[in-house]
Scaffold this motif. Structure first.
Motif, PDB file in Angstrom:
ATOM      1  N   PHE A 333     -11.043  -1.793  -8.263  1.00 55.72           N
ATOM      2  CA  PHE A 333     -10.895  -0.556  -8.633  1.00 55.72           C
ATOM      3  C   PHE A 333     -10.740  -0.653 -10.279  1.00 55.72           C
ATOM      4  O   PHE A 333      -9.717  -1.335 -10.731  1.00 55.72           O
ATOM      5  CB  PHE A 333      -9.800   0.193  -8.163  1.00 55.72           C
ATOM      6  CG  PHE A 333      -9.625   1.774  -8.286  1.00 55.72           C
ATOM      7  CD1 PHE A 333     -10.636   2.756  -7.755  1.00 55.72           C
ATOM      8  CD2 PHE A 333      -9.031   2.137  -9.507  1.00 55.72           C
ATOM      9  CE1 PHE A 333     -10.689   4.022  -8.041  1.00 55.72           C
ATOM     10  CE2 PHE A 333      -8.915   3.721  -9.819  1.00 55.72           C
ATOM     11  CZ  PHE A 333      -9.682   4.431  -9.155  1.00 55.72           C
ATOM     12  N   MET A 334     -11.493   0.084 -11.115  1.00 54.87           N
ATOM     13  CA  MET A 334     -11.618   0.087 -12.359  1.00 54.87           C
ATOM     14  C   MET A 334     -11.026   1.279 -12.931  1.00 54.87           C
ATOM     15  O   MET A 334     -11.623   2.612 -12.430  1.00 54.87           O
ATOM     16  CB  MET A 334     -13.076  -0.323 -12.731  1.00 54.87           C
ATOM     17  CG  MET A 334     -13.562  -1.564 -12.251  1.00 54.87           C
ATOM     18  SD  MET A 334     -15.188  -1.904 -12.774  1.00 54.87           S
ATOM     19  CE  MET A 334     -14.713  -2.602 -14.533  1.00 54.87           C
ATOM     20  N   GLU A 335     -10.432   1.515 -14.026  1.00 53.29           N
ATOM     21  CA  GLU A 335      -9.991   2.843 -14.654  1.00 53.29           C
ATOM     22  C   GLU A 335     -10.175   2.565 -16.064  1.00 53.29           C
ATOM     23  O   GLU A 335      -9.800   1.508 -16.763  1.00 53.29           O
ATOM     24  CB  GLU A 335      -8.344   3.022 -14.328  1.00 53.29           C
ATOM     25  CG  GLU A 335      -8.132   3.291 -12.883  1.00 53.29           C
ATOM     26  CD  GLU A 335      -6.614   3.764 -12.469  1.00 53.29           C
ATOM     27  OE1 GLU A 335      -6.535   4.827 -12.518  1.00 53.29           O
ATOM     28  OE2 GLU A 335      -5.741   2.725 -12.682  1.00 53.29           O
ATOM     29  N   PHE A 336     -10.731   3.809 -16.742  1.00 49.24           N
ATOM     30  CA  PHE A 336     -10.954   3.817 -18.094  1.00 49.24           C
ATOM     31  C   PHE A 336      -9.971   5.058 -18.683  1.00 49.24           C
ATOM     32  O   PHE A 336     -10.141   6.155 -18.297  1.00 49.24           O
ATOM     33  CB  PHE A 336     -12.672   4.019 -18.518  1.00 49.24           C
ATOM     34  CG  PHE A 336     -13.069   2.721 -17.780  1.00 49.24           C
ATOM     35  CD1 PHE A 336     -13.490   1.606 -18.601  1.00 49.24           C
ATOM     36  CD2 PHE A 336     -13.579   2.698 -16.479  1.00 49.24           C
ATOM     37  CE1 PHE A 336     -13.986   0.352 -17.959  1.00 49.24           C
ATOM     38  CE2 PHE A 336     -14.320   1.544 -15.936  1.00 49.24           C
ATOM     39  CZ  PHE A 336     -14.505   0.254 -16.765  1.00 49.24           C
ATOM     40  N   ASP A 337      -9.894   4.804 -19.963  1.00 49.21           N
ATOM     41  CA  ASP A 337      -9.405   5.951 -20.782  1.00 49.21           C
ATOM     42  C   ASP A 337      -9.810   6.005 -22.178  1.00 49.21           C
ATOM     43  O   ASP A 337     -10.231   4.904 -22.633  1.00 49.21           O
ATOM     44  CB  ASP A 337      -7.705   5.677 -20.803  1.00 49.21           C
ATOM     45  CG  ASP A 337      -6.948   6.915 -21.245  1.00 49.21           C
ATOM     46  OD1 ASP A 337      -7.684   8.011 -21.895  1.00 49.21           O
ATOM     47  OD2 ASP A 337      -5.969   7.208 -20.972  1.00 49.21           O
ATOM     48  N   THR A 338      -9.961   7.231 -22.688  1.00 42.70           N
ATOM     49  CA  THR A 338     -10.597   7.448 -23.845  1.00 42.70           C
ATOM     50  C   THR A 338      -9.695   8.405 -24.704  1.00 42.70           C
ATOM     51  O   THR A 338      -9.529   9.298 -24.091  1.00 42.70           O
ATOM     52  CB  THR A 338     -12.077   7.642 -23.918  1.00 42.70           C
ATOM     53  OG1 THR A 338     -12.686   7.801 -25.170  1.00 42.70           O
ATOM     54  CG2 THR A 338     -12.508   9.154 -23.318  1.00 42.70           C
ATOM     55  N   PRO A 339      -9.465   8.178 -25.950  1.00 44.45           N
ATOM     56  CA  PRO A 339      -8.679   9.296 -26.689  1.00 44.45           C
ATOM     57  C   PRO A 339      -9.527  10.710 -26.817  1.00 44.45           C
ATOM     58  O   PRO A 339     -10.604  10.592 -27.152  1.00 44.45           O
ATOM     59  CB  PRO A 339      -8.188   8.527 -28.093  1.00 44.45           C
ATOM     60  CG  PRO A 339      -9.545   7.397 -28.182  1.00 44.45           C
ATOM     61  CD  PRO A 339      -9.878   7.158 -26.731  1.00 44.45           C
ATOM     62  N   LEU A 340      -8.521  11.395 -27.286  1.00 42.11           N
ATOM     63  CA  LEU A 340      -9.218  12.777 -27.362  1.00 42.11           C
ATOM     64  C   LEU A 340      -9.831  12.704 -28.827  1.00 42.11           C
ATOM     65  O   LEU A 340      -9.559  11.965 -29.627  1.00 42.11           O
ATOM     66  CB  LEU A 340      -8.104  13.923 -27.741  1.00 42.11           C
ATOM     67  CG  LEU A 340      -7.418  14.413 -26.391  1.00 42.11           C
ATOM     68  CD1 LEU A 340      -6.342  15.494 -26.928  1.00 42.11           C
ATOM     69  CD2 LEU A 340      -8.340  15.091 -25.628  1.00 42.11           C
ATOM     70  N   PRO A 341     -11.111  13.268 -28.917  1.00 42.77           N
ATOM     71  CA  PRO A 341     -11.951  13.384 -30.142  1.00 42.77           C
ATOM     72  C   PRO A 341     -11.230  14.163 -31.254  1.00 42.77           C
ATOM     73  O   PRO A 341     -10.292  14.918 -31.124  1.00 42.77           O
ATOM     74  CB  PRO A 341     -13.228  13.980 -29.638  1.00 42.77           C
ATOM     75  CG  PRO A 341     -12.876  14.897 -28.443  1.00 42.77           C
ATOM     76  CD  PRO A 341     -11.742  14.305 -27.709  1.00 42.77           C
ATOM     77  N   ASP A 342     -11.643  13.894 -32.484  1.00 45.07           N
ATOM     78  CA  ASP A 342     -10.960  14.367 -33.561  1.00 45.07           C
ATOM     79  C   ASP A 342     -11.138  15.947 -33.565  1.00 45.07           C
ATOM     80  O   ASP A 342      -9.987  16.660 -34.045  1.00 45.07           O
ATOM     81  CB  ASP A 342     -11.574  13.947 -35.013  1.00 45.07           C
ATOM     82  CG  ASP A 342     -11.451  12.273 -35.065  1.00 45.07           C
ATOM     83  OD1 ASP A 342     -10.754  11.632 -34.381  1.00 45.07           O
ATOM     84  OD2 ASP A 342     -12.111  11.900 -35.940  1.00 45.07           O
ATOM     85  N   ASP A 343     -12.091  16.433 -33.174  1.00 44.56           N
ATOM     86  CA  ASP A 343     -11.894  17.932 -33.128  1.00 44.56           C
ATOM     87  C   ASP A 343     -11.135  18.693 -32.247  1.00 44.56           C
ATOM     88  O   ASP A 343     -10.336  19.582 -32.809  1.00 44.56           O
ATOM     89  CB  ASP A 343     -13.365  18.578 -32.838  1.00 44.56           C
ATOM     90  CG  ASP A 343     -13.909  18.206 -31.530  1.00 44.56           C
ATOM     91  OD1 ASP A 343     -13.333  17.447 -30.749  1.00 44.56           O
ATOM     92  OD2 ASP A 343     -15.074  18.628 -31.062  1.00 44.56           O
ATOM     93  N   MET A 344     -10.650  17.865 -31.094  1.00 42.05           N
ATOM     94  CA  MET A 344      -9.484  18.627 -30.358  1.00 42.05           C
ATOM     95  C   MET A 344      -8.234  18.145 -30.884  1.00 42.05           C
ATOM     96  O   MET A 344      -7.368  18.912 -30.980  1.00 42.05           O
ATOM     97  CB  MET A 344      -9.774  18.202 -28.894  1.00 42.05           C
ATOM     98  CG  MET A 344     -10.821  18.885 -28.167  1.00 42.05           C
ATOM     99  SD  MET A 344     -10.832  18.366 -26.265  1.00 42.05           S
ATOM    100  CE  MET A 344      -9.226  19.145 -25.937  1.00 42.05           C
ATOM    101  N   THR A 345      -8.188  16.946 -31.401  1.00 43.93           N
ATOM    102  CA  THR A 345      -6.562  16.494 -32.006  1.00 43.93           C
ATOM    103  C   THR A 345      -6.481  17.316 -33.256  1.00 43.93           C
ATOM    104  O   THR A 345      -5.155  17.593 -33.507  1.00 43.93           O
ATOM    105  CB  THR A 345      -6.674  15.069 -32.336  1.00 43.93           C
ATOM    106  OG1 THR A 345      -7.722  14.680 -33.288  1.00 43.93           O
ATOM    107  CG2 THR A 345      -6.991  14.250 -30.921  1.00 43.93           C
TER     108      THR A 345
END
Length: 361
Positions: A333-345
């Motif tokens: 089982f693989m899990e991936f995460d990515t930060p919020l893009p600049d426009d949202m932050t």
């Protein structure tokens, strides 16, 4: 349901017909997109039932919507979805634009690749990029970019406009997508999305103060009867498709709230529609009215502040943040995460500053 139909449970090949059909096609040149001739032994059968087994990935709801748009014909005459097909009937679906065979042209478009091996690739899609080619979007899509990156693979040398795709996100939604590189991987991953064993969480900025710290939204989703470009929640269980969205509050920012949403199902516009249904439309979601000031004051300074936020984030505030699935060959089982893009932050920071300034007054 066959394996082929597991891909894109939230859409079908009639979407473009419904979304782009003119309300009044009278007097306009028509072009045939589908043609079927009923067998001599055909027993009387509603046209929506007749077509649902003949058009790949079609649903009765979509066929009924095509009929309402005036696109269904029997022997050259426009018919309703209740029309009974008889032996020898010529059934066609016609539109006011010519059909076009979609050719996947590889394009050297940069991709944010989060992970890749010989079976699959996980990408972080930028907002504004359409996932797969279709009417009005024949180039510049994620598939065009993948066709360049994976041009040596057999799966990406076919005429399939959705090679390797097992799910999708909207054009103006950013975030994670997994794409299969082999037929085996595509089948394996598609089963996981269909059986709801994959996991997906999104982050969204919504209008208003969400009362509960967490909750679940349940409600069938289907295309709106008043505006075919919108989806809606139906209280009638016979309409639309079941959909379940779980949410929890991450941060309260005055007149908006930052939420985490977890999907059980993958319906078209699911998060956008479910959140609007409970009174919390996505921030700057033009299609569903979130590009208007829905909460706050009438002061000119506040209106200008929100306008500045819209300029910083010129799309709906939705990001596909995490994705989890079982690897098709290793079983891990693989899990991936990515930060919020600049426009949202950047917009979140502006709201934080706005709230801090208001509290300091």
């Amino acid at each position: 349901m066959s394996i082929e139909n597991l891909n894109f449970e939230e859409t079908d090949d009639l979407d473009e017909i419904i979304e782009l059909a003119d309300e009044n096609q009278t007097g306009k040149e028509r072009f045939e997109h589908y043609r079927f001739v009923a067998d001599a032994g055909q027993s009387p059968l509603r046209i929506d039932k007749f077509l649902v087994n003949r058009i790949e990935n079609a649903s009765r709801n979509k066929i009924q919507e095509a009929a309402s748009a005036g696109c269904l014909l029997a022997n050259g005459n426009t018919v309703k979805a209740s029309y009974k097909v008889k032996p020898g009937d010529v059934i066609t679906i016609e539109m006011t634009w010519p059909p076009r065979e979609i050719e996947i042209i590889p394009e050297d478009i940069p991709l944010d690749i989060v992970y890749e091996d010989d079976q699959l690739i996980v990408v972080n899609k930028v907002p504004g990029m359409v996932v797969h080619p279709g009417y009005g979007n024949y180039s510049g899509t994620l598939v065009n970019a993948l066709a360049w990156h994976l041009k040596d693979l057999p799966l990406f040398q076919s005429k399939d406009p959705r090679p390797g795709l097992v799910h999708r996100i909207d054009k103006d939604t950013s975030g994670l997508l997994v794409v299969a590189k082999t037929e085996q991987a595509k089948t394996h991953l598609a089963k996981q999305f269909f059986n709801k064993t994959s996991t997906r969480t999104y982050q969204a900025i919504v209008w208003g103060t969400v009362k509960d710290e967490q909750g679940t939204i349940k409600g069938n989703i289907g295309r709106s009867l008043r505006d075919r470009k919108q989806m809606t929640v139906f209280t009638d269980d016979t309409m639309g498709k079941p959909a379940v969205t779980h949410y929890k509050v991450l941060e309260r920012l005055g007149y908006v709230t930052l939420l985490e949403c977890r999907l059980e199902t993958g319906r078209t516009h699911q998060i956008r529609v479910h959140l609007k249904h409970i009174g919390h439309t996505l921030f700057n979601d033009e299609r569903y009215g979130g590009n208007q000031i829905l909460k706050g004051t009438t002061f000119t300074k506040y209106r200008q502040f929100v306008k500045n936020c819209f300029s910083l984030l010129p799309r709906q505030a939705l990001h596909a943040k995490t994705l989890g699935f079982e690897h098709p060959t290793t079983g891990k089982f693989m899990e991936f995460d990515t930060p919020l893009p600049d426009d949202m932050t950047n917009v979140i920071d502006k709201w934080r500053n706005y709230i801090a300034g208001r509290e300091a007054e």
